[in-house]
Each structure stands twice: as structure tokens, then as C-alpha cells.
Design an enzyme around this catalytic site. Structure first.
Site, mmCIF file in Angstrom:
data_model
loop_
_atom_site.group_PDB
_atom_site.id
_atom_site.type_symbol
_atom_site.label_atom_id
_atom_site.label_comp_id
_atom_site.label_asym_id
_atom_site.label_seq_id
_atom_site.Cartn_x
_atom_site.Cartn_y
_atom_site.Cartn_z
ATOM 1 N N ILE A 18 0.810 -1.222 0.000
ATOM 2 C CA ILE A 18 0.000 0.000 0.000
ATOM 3 C C ILE A 18 0.838 1.265 0.000
ATOM 4 O O ILE A 18 0.296 2.368 -0.039
ATOM 5 C CB ILE A 18 -0.963 0.029 1.207
ATOM 6 C CG1 ILE A 18 -0.192 -0.078 2.526
ATOM 7 C CG2 ILE A 18 -1.995 -1.074 1.094
ATOM 8 C CD1 ILE A 18 -1.068 0.038 3.762
ATOM 9 N N GLY A 21 8.589 4.095 0.366
ATOM 10 C CA GLY A 21 9.333 5.314 0.689
ATOM 11 C C GLY A 21 10.816 5.073 0.595
ATOM 12 O O GLY A 21 11.271 4.025 0.117
ATOM 13 N N MET A 23 13.037 4.555 2.972
ATOM 14 C CA MET A 23 13.585 3.565 3.895
ATOM 15 C C MET A 23 12.876 2.228 3.853
ATOM 16 O O MET A 23 13.471 1.210 4.192
ATOM 17 C CB MET A 23 13.495 4.095 5.335
ATOM 18 C CG MET A 23 14.503 5.146 5.684
ATOM 19 S SD MET A 23 14.227 5.714 7.377
ATOM 20 C CE MET A 23 14.327 4.153 8.246
ATOM 21 N N VAL A 26 5.545 -0.476 2.674
ATOM 22 C CA VAL A 26 4.444 -0.685 3.616
ATOM 23 C C VAL A 26 3.419 -1.631 2.990
ATOM 24 O O VAL A 26 3.021 -1.450 1.845
ATOM 25 C CB VAL A 26 3.776 0.651 3.998
ATOM 26 C CG1 VAL A 26 2.707 0.420 5.058
ATOM 27 C CG2 VAL A 26 4.809 1.635 4.515
ATOM 28 N N LYS A 41 5.488 -2.338 8.099
ATOM 29 C CA LYS A 41 6.531 -1.586 7.405
ATOM 30 C C LYS A 41 7.784 -2.443 7.360
ATOM 31 O O LYS A 41 8.333 -2.823 8.403
ATOM 32 C CB LYS A 41 6.791 -0.258 8.115
ATOM 33 C CG LYS A 41 7.887 0.576 7.481
ATOM 34 C CD LYS A 41 7.914 1.995 8.050
ATOM 35 C CE LYS A 41 6.744 2.803 7.554
ATOM 36 N NZ LYS A 41 6.843 4.240 7.865
ATOM 37 N N ASP A 135 11.591 14.495 12.220
ATOM 38 C CA ASP A 135 11.285 14.469 10.781
ATOM 39 C C ASP A 135 9.826 14.840 10.542
ATOM 40 O O ASP A 135 9.116 14.198 9.768
ATOM 41 C CB ASP A 135 11.586 13.082 10.204
ATOM 42 C CG ASP A 135 11.661 13.095 8.680
ATOM 43 O OD1 ASP A 135 11.462 12.039 8.066
ATOM 44 O OD2 ASP A 135 11.888 14.170 8.090
#
Length: 715
Positions: A18, A21, A23, A26, A41, A135
Site C-alpha cells: 500500500i 518510501g 527507507m 508498507v 513496514k 522528521d
């Protein structure tokens, strides 16, 4: 390698991807132990192979698992299996704040401030647990379908920055504080700065600083004055402008010193937007940009070491209750679309100082001793919990650990929740790793929804993961919950809403209950609860083995789509190729069953593959009329006119000079849908006789005008 349908940790079934990114990736998954959907994740391979990063990652993720707040995407579990490192999180269905801003261009000040308040409340809960996000940006803020704002990725940013991971996994430098841009010490006020930039973007639809490189942007954060949001949107109230500018001060001492202060001003701005109530901090130390000194470096290192020791202590305490946190109540659906900007790695550079180096070494040894002491303390508490027999008369049930080994988790003292609202009380207990259930009773003296008592005395030791029963007031006119099991969801929803309850739908597989029929409800029938209480209704999806979930094929290549269909236990039906303007050539633009629907195993799924936008050709069959009075009022009939017909793609179809109109034009096979006719003609003014009787010839002037023409699609 993650595959759809595989099982992780003997409990999480991977259902679909879904989000992705810098890193991690997901996935939506199903927890078979607690029968709920979660988001998993998965760390990407380059980070999984970095042992130092993985160690930090686990500690910080476990610390984040200690957070429980309505405005935080909660972390349930952290684990590793065959080199796959993963975090299990609450599943929230919605979009990121970044996408929301892009969709609306910019937000009204009331909407922006309301979102900022919810974000601040989530960050405040983290700061109260000594966790700094580091962040904060719109990509890490999710707005659910119900309008709830949640902050995600707590703890992950700290793990990345602690190991000097390149900034392309960290997100955008557009939101970083000046101290982070310098590579120095960051604390809670760094989150305040990043939230200020996020609020700036919500209000204006743009970030305050931009540049061609990440270094250029970082330098602007350090040196340049923050622009006012009113420069871009003048109607922004003055109080909101002041809040943004205070959040984004270069000096951390000039910003809001806590999220509590910021929340108070944000709420005040909603009530009195044009009042001047924002107090600007004016510390003795200079707040402007300056060269860092050796003394500053020493102070930064001391503060960083102290902060590291404090956060490790908090993390160690959170590890004790990790297993209890896995048993939290069922999460709502989650859709996380990570959107990280590519940045460059910034290297920290410090001048070597022998005295400072010796001091730092001694401090590191001291921190090590503190950590060893904490570990010994935690081990002693765990062993004590294992050696104590559970009291058979205890009013709560110990859940133990998920592994089923029979070991008890560490005990925590029962907090005082009497007089709190039910939601606040349950959040307090969940933050300690304690589950809770609520029973309601009518009361003439206590407001509806307030906790009257609990079945565990304040201060009693409770194993983390246990369940406590809270007794809450249903008010003087509590409503009795009707029984809705065994009827269709539509009938159950109608009956409950008619009586004044709100309804949340959950789903589960069932071999005995027909699809669409209610299996269970919470609270149970017969309980008396306040009007407006949310009733969770669990609905049957039918027998699990007989239904297969249709995957999302839209936008996939034909080959990937075929693989998805087969892996889902279905079969590929007809495949056709059609023109489509929405999807590029070679991508699936149609599937016969929608994503997420359940069908019988072996069902044929028809797909259509885009051939791209259909190519049209055009023709132009017409007579070009001469200049009109409106186009050329000084044109004289019979004068030569130079005509040039050019298509929109630059092709010249006609270039001639004539005095005879209309001029025939007959062209085919053009790829452009239209063109331009340019006409040029000569105008000569009348001769003039001067005072001496001499005739002066008239002046000659060239004039031009254009005429737009549209071509016709060829059949």
C-alpha cells in the site's frame, strides 16, 4: 523477498502493498492472533544489512511503541525474520497531508490551525515520553477518512540520524531546523520549527525556502530570514502569522519552548484571530546566525550524551511493556503514502580538541555504566515477575507473552483513572500496556462517559497485557444497547442509529455465519450506555477458504497483472487492448472485478491493457477569405496579400501572395488539431503637397494580422 500471501512472525499475513518510501515498503496485513488488519513496514535491504542501524532502529521503534495517543499512528510490534526487519503499526485509511495540500492548493487558516493543533497534541504526547520525532513534515502526517489527523514514523527518524544515514531516506530538507541543518544537537524545539514550516505550507501552498540543491536550502534555513506567510496570502490573520514566525525562529530559545505553549496559542487564534497575544521570547543570548565556537561544541556534545542516556533509559523501560502493547484494540484502516524528497548526505565536521576528546571518552564510560545499571534493573524486575505466582483471586487476567511460553511480563502499578473520561482512561492504561473493557451503569450524580471505578485498586501491581474492567457512568438516562447479532449489517446499523448510537463496522471470516450478517457486537446487548456511544459491529465475510480477494491491477503492466491474479488464487480471463488517455501504453486500465472485492477461487478476471491515447489525423478543407474591416480597416481591395498557413506543430501548409479571394485550401493528414493564418499587406498613405507646392509621396507601411483556424478530425 516479500511476497503477497506470505506469513511473517507466524501471525501477520501479507495481503497487499500500500505504500513505499526511501527507507521501507508498507504492506497491509492481517494479524491472525488478534484477528485484525494492520500495516507492516518492511525495512529495505540496504538498511537491513547495516547492523548498527538495525540495533538503533529496534530500540527507537520499541520506544515509539510506548506511545498511545489518538493523534499518533500507534506501533504494535517490532520483529525480525530471516533477515526481514519489520514494524507492525495501526492501519489508518486516508491520505497524507502533503497530498491533501496538493489537492486543495492551500488550506484556509481555520483548517490549517485545526490540523496543526491535532499534530501538536500527538507530538506533545511523544515529547512527554522523551521521544523527539526529528522528521515532522506533511508526508509523515495522515488525515483519515473520518478527519482524524495522525503523525507517523516516530522513532525511525532518530534511528536514521543516529547512524548518519544519507538524507535521501530522511525526507525533505525543506522542513529541517537550523540546528539539524548544521548537524548539531536537536531537541523538542526542532520539532516545533518543522511544524512551523508545515503550517506555513498549509497556509500558503508552498515551502518558505527552496533551491536547486539540498545544501542551498539548508543554508537558507541557517542564514536567511523566514518570509511571512502574509507575503503570499495577505488575508492570513496576524495572530497566525505571529505563531508561524515564532515557531520558525533561527534560535531555538526564541521559539515555543513546548508543544503545550504552541497548542494554547493555536487555540486562541481560532477564537481571536486578529488579536496580538503571541509573546515573542527575547533571551539574553543572541538568537542570530553566528560562528560555532569550541565552547559551543563542548556544550553540544555534553547535551547530546545526556540526551542519549536519558532516551536509552526510557527505551529500556518501554521494552518491558512491549508485549502488552501488542494486545491493543483493533485499529482503523490505514493507507500510508510515503513521499520523500531526494537529498544529499551532509557530513559533520568538528575540529579535534584533545581535552574535549578525553572528556567525551569519560562521559561515554559513565553513560555505559548507567545503561548497564538499567539493564540489570530491568532483568531483576522480569525475574521477579517470573518467580511470583499469579494470585488466583486477582481481579484481572494476565495475557502473558505472544510467544505462549508462559512467562509473565513486567508488572506496572494501576494508575488512578477515576473521574477521567472513558477515552482518556483507556489511553492512559494502553500507554502502560494494559488492556481495558468498559461497563456502564446509570448515575444521577456523575456525568455520562466519566469513569466511576475500576476493578483494580490504585497502586496495585498489574502484569502488562492484563485486562482491567472500568465502570463508567451512563448518565441519568442511559440507553440499553439492543442485540443486533444474527441480523444483516444494514438492519443493525439502522436500528442502532435510530436509537442514537454511532456505528463502526468490522469484518471477520466465519464458517458458521452467512456473509453480511452480524457475528458480534461491542458493547454487548443489555448494557446501558450514554447516548451517542460508538457500537462496534463485526460482520461475517463468509468462509475464508471459499473467497479470494481481488488485487489491484490498475496501472500494472500486463505481465505483473497476470502474476497478481495467479498469486491471488484467481485465473486470467480475456485480455483486450484499447485506447486510453488515463494510463500509459502497456498498463492495465480495466479489471472486471474491483480491488478488494471477494470472489470464488478460480474466478476469471478480465483485463484491458492501454494502447495509449488514440492518434488522430486532421484535415482542412475551406476557402480563405480576404481581410475583413475588423482585421484590417485600412486594407484596400485588390491589393496583394501574402498568406501563410502554419499548423500548431510548426508545419507550413501554404505560403503564397494573391489579390484574389477567396483562396482555396485543401489539406489532409495533419497531426495538429489547428493552425494560424498570417496575412501581410502593404498600405501607402496619400501624397502631401507642401507650402512650396511640391508633392511629397505617401509613406509605405507593411501590416500583419493573424487568424486562428481549427482543423477537422479525419474519419
Amino acid at each position: 523477498m516479500i511476497k503477497i500471501g506470505m506469513m511473517i512472525g507466524d501471525r501477520y499475513e501479507i495481503l497487499e502493498k500500500i505504500g513505499t518510501g526511501g527507507m521501507s515498503d508498507v504492506y497491509k496485513a492481517k494479524c491472525h492472533k488478534l484477528n485484525r488488519f494492520v500495516a507492516v513496514k518492511i525495512l529495505k535491504q540496504e538498511f537491513s544489512e547495516n547492523a548498527n542501524f538495525v540495533s538503533k532502529f529496534r530500540i527507537e521503534a520499541q520506544a515509539a511503541a510506548g506511545l498511545m495517543h489518538p493523534n499518533i499512528v500507534n506501533v504494535y510490534d517490532v520483529g525480525e525474520e530471516n533477515g526481514i526487519y519489520y514494524i507492525v503499526m495501526e492501519l489508518v485509511e486516508g491520505i497524507t497531508l502533503k497530498k491533501y495540500i496538493e489537492k486543495k492548493a492551500r488550506l484556509s487558516f481555520k483548517e490549517a490551525v485545526s490540523i496543526a493543533i491535532q499534530v501538536s497534541m500527538g507530538i506533545e504526547a511523544a515529547h512527554n515520553n522523551h521521544i523527539i520525532h526529528r522528521d515532522i513534515k506533511p508526508q509523515n502526517i495522515i488525515i483519515s477518512r473520518e478527519g482524524k489527523v495522525k503523525v507517523t514514523d516516530f522513532g525511525i527518524a532518530k534511528a536514521a540520524t543516529s547512524n548518519t544515514i544519507t538524507s535521501n531516506v530522511m525526507g525533505s530538507v525543506h522542513y529541517t531546523s537550523p540546528e539539524q541543518a548544521r548537524g548539531g544537537y536537536s531537541d523538542e524545539k526542532s520539532d516545533v520549527y518543522s511544524l512551523g514550516v508545515t503550517l506555513f505550507e498549509m497556509l500558503t501552498g508552498r515551502v518558505p525556502f527552496n533551491g536547486e540543491t539540498t545544501v542551498a536550502i539548508a543554508i537558507k534555513h541557517i542564514q536567511e530570514e523566514m518570509p511571512s506567510p502574509k507575503d503570499f496570502v495577505p488575508e492570513i490573520p496576524s495572530s497566525v502569522e505571529s505563531i508561524v514566525l515564532k515557531c520558525c525562529q533561527k534560535s531555538a530559545d526564541r521559539r515555543y519552548q513546548s508543544m503545550q505553549e504552541l497548542i494554547a496559542d493555536l487555540k486562541q487564534s481560532l477564537m481571536n484571530p486578529d488579536e496580538d497575544f503571541v509573546v515573542q521570547n527575547d533571551p539574553d543570548v543572541e538568537g542570530g546566525t553566528r560562528m560555532i565556537t569550541d565552547s559551543d561544541r563542548a556544550q553540544i556534545k555534553r547535551r547530546a550524551a545526556h540526551q542519549e542516556a536519558r532516551e536509552y533509559a526510557v527505551s529500556a523501560e518501554n521494552v518491558e511493556r512491549e508485549e502488552g502493547l501488542r494486545l491493543r484494540s483493533e485499529a482503523e484502516h490505514y493507507y500510508e503514502e510515503e513521499d520523500s524528497d531526494p537529498d544529499e548526505e551532509d557530513d559533520e565536521e568538528y575540529d579535534y580538541n584533545p581535552r574535549m576528546e578525553r572528556f567525551t571518552t569519560l562521559l561515554a564510560i559513565l553513560v555505559g555504566v548507567v545503561i548497564v545499571g538499567i539493564v540489570v534493573f530491568v532483568a531483576a524486575r522480569v525475574l521477579r515477575g517470573m518467580n511470583n505466582d499469579e494470585d488466583p483471586g486477582s481481579p484481572f487476567v494476565s495475557e502473558g507473552t505472544d510467544s505462549g511460553s508462559g512467562e509473565q511480563t513486567a508488572a506496572v502499578p494501576m494508575p488512578d483513572v477515576k473521574g477521567k473520561m472513558v477515552e482518556d482512561a483507556r489511553n492512559t492504561l494502553a500507554g502502560l500496556g494494559i488492556k481495558s473493557q468498559v461497563e456502564y451503569q446509570e448515575s444521577d450524580s456523575i456525568d455520562a462517559g466519566v469513569v466511576i471505578s475500576a476493578n483494580v485498586a490504585v497502586g496495585d501491581e498489574i502484569p502488562a497485557g492484563s485486562t482491567v474492567t472500568l465502570i463508567a457512568s451512563a448518565g441519568t438516562r442511559g440507553l440499553e444497547v439492543p442485540g443486533v447479532t444474527g441480523i444483516s449489517y444494514e438492519d443493525a446499523e439502522s436500528r442502532l442509529e435510530t436509537m442514537g448510537f454511532s456505528v463502526t463496522r468490522a469484518e471477520t471470516w466465519s464458517d458458521t455465519v452467512e456473509e453480511g450478517v452480524v457475528v458480534s457486537q461491542m458493547p454487548d446487548a443489555g448494557n446501558r450506555v450514554p447516548s451517542g456511544t460508538n457500537i462496534t459491529v463485526t460482520v461475517s465475510k463468509g468462509p475464508e477458504e471459499q473467497k479470494k480477494r481481488v488485487p489491484n491491477l490498475m496501472g500494472h503492466t500486463e505481465m505483473d497483472g497476470r502474476v497478481e491474479i495467479v498469486e491471488a488464487g484467481l485465473e486470467v480471463g480475456s485480455v483486450s487492448y484499447v485506447f486510453n488517455t488515463e494510463y500509459e501504453e502497456g498498463l492495465i486500465c480495466y479489471q472486471s472485478y474491483s480491488q478488494g472485492s471477494y470472489v470464488e477461487e478460480g474466478t476469471l478476471i478480465d483485463i484491458k491493457v492501454s494502447k495509449g491515447a488514440q492518434a488522430h489525423t486532421y484535415m482542412y478543407n475551406a476557402y480563405i477569405e480576404g481581410p475583413t474591416v475588423e482585421e484590417a480597416p485600412d486594407y484596400v481591395g485588390g491589393t496583394d496579400v501574402r498568406i501563410k498557413l502554419t499548423t500548431d506543430d510548426g508545419t507550413v501548409l501554404l505560403e503564397t501572395t494573391t489579390s484574389s479571394f477567396p483562396q482555396a485550401a485543401n489539406y489532409h493528414g495533419m497531426t495538429s488539431s489547428g493552425g494560424t493564418i498570417t496575412m501581410t499587406y502593404i498600405v501607402t498613405s496619400e501624397p502631401v503637397i507642401d507650402e512650396a507646392g511640391n508633392t511629397i509621396p505617401g509613406e509605405t507601411q507593411e501590416k500583419t494580422f493573424s487568424r486562428r483556424v481549427e482543423f477537422t478530425v479525419e474519419g
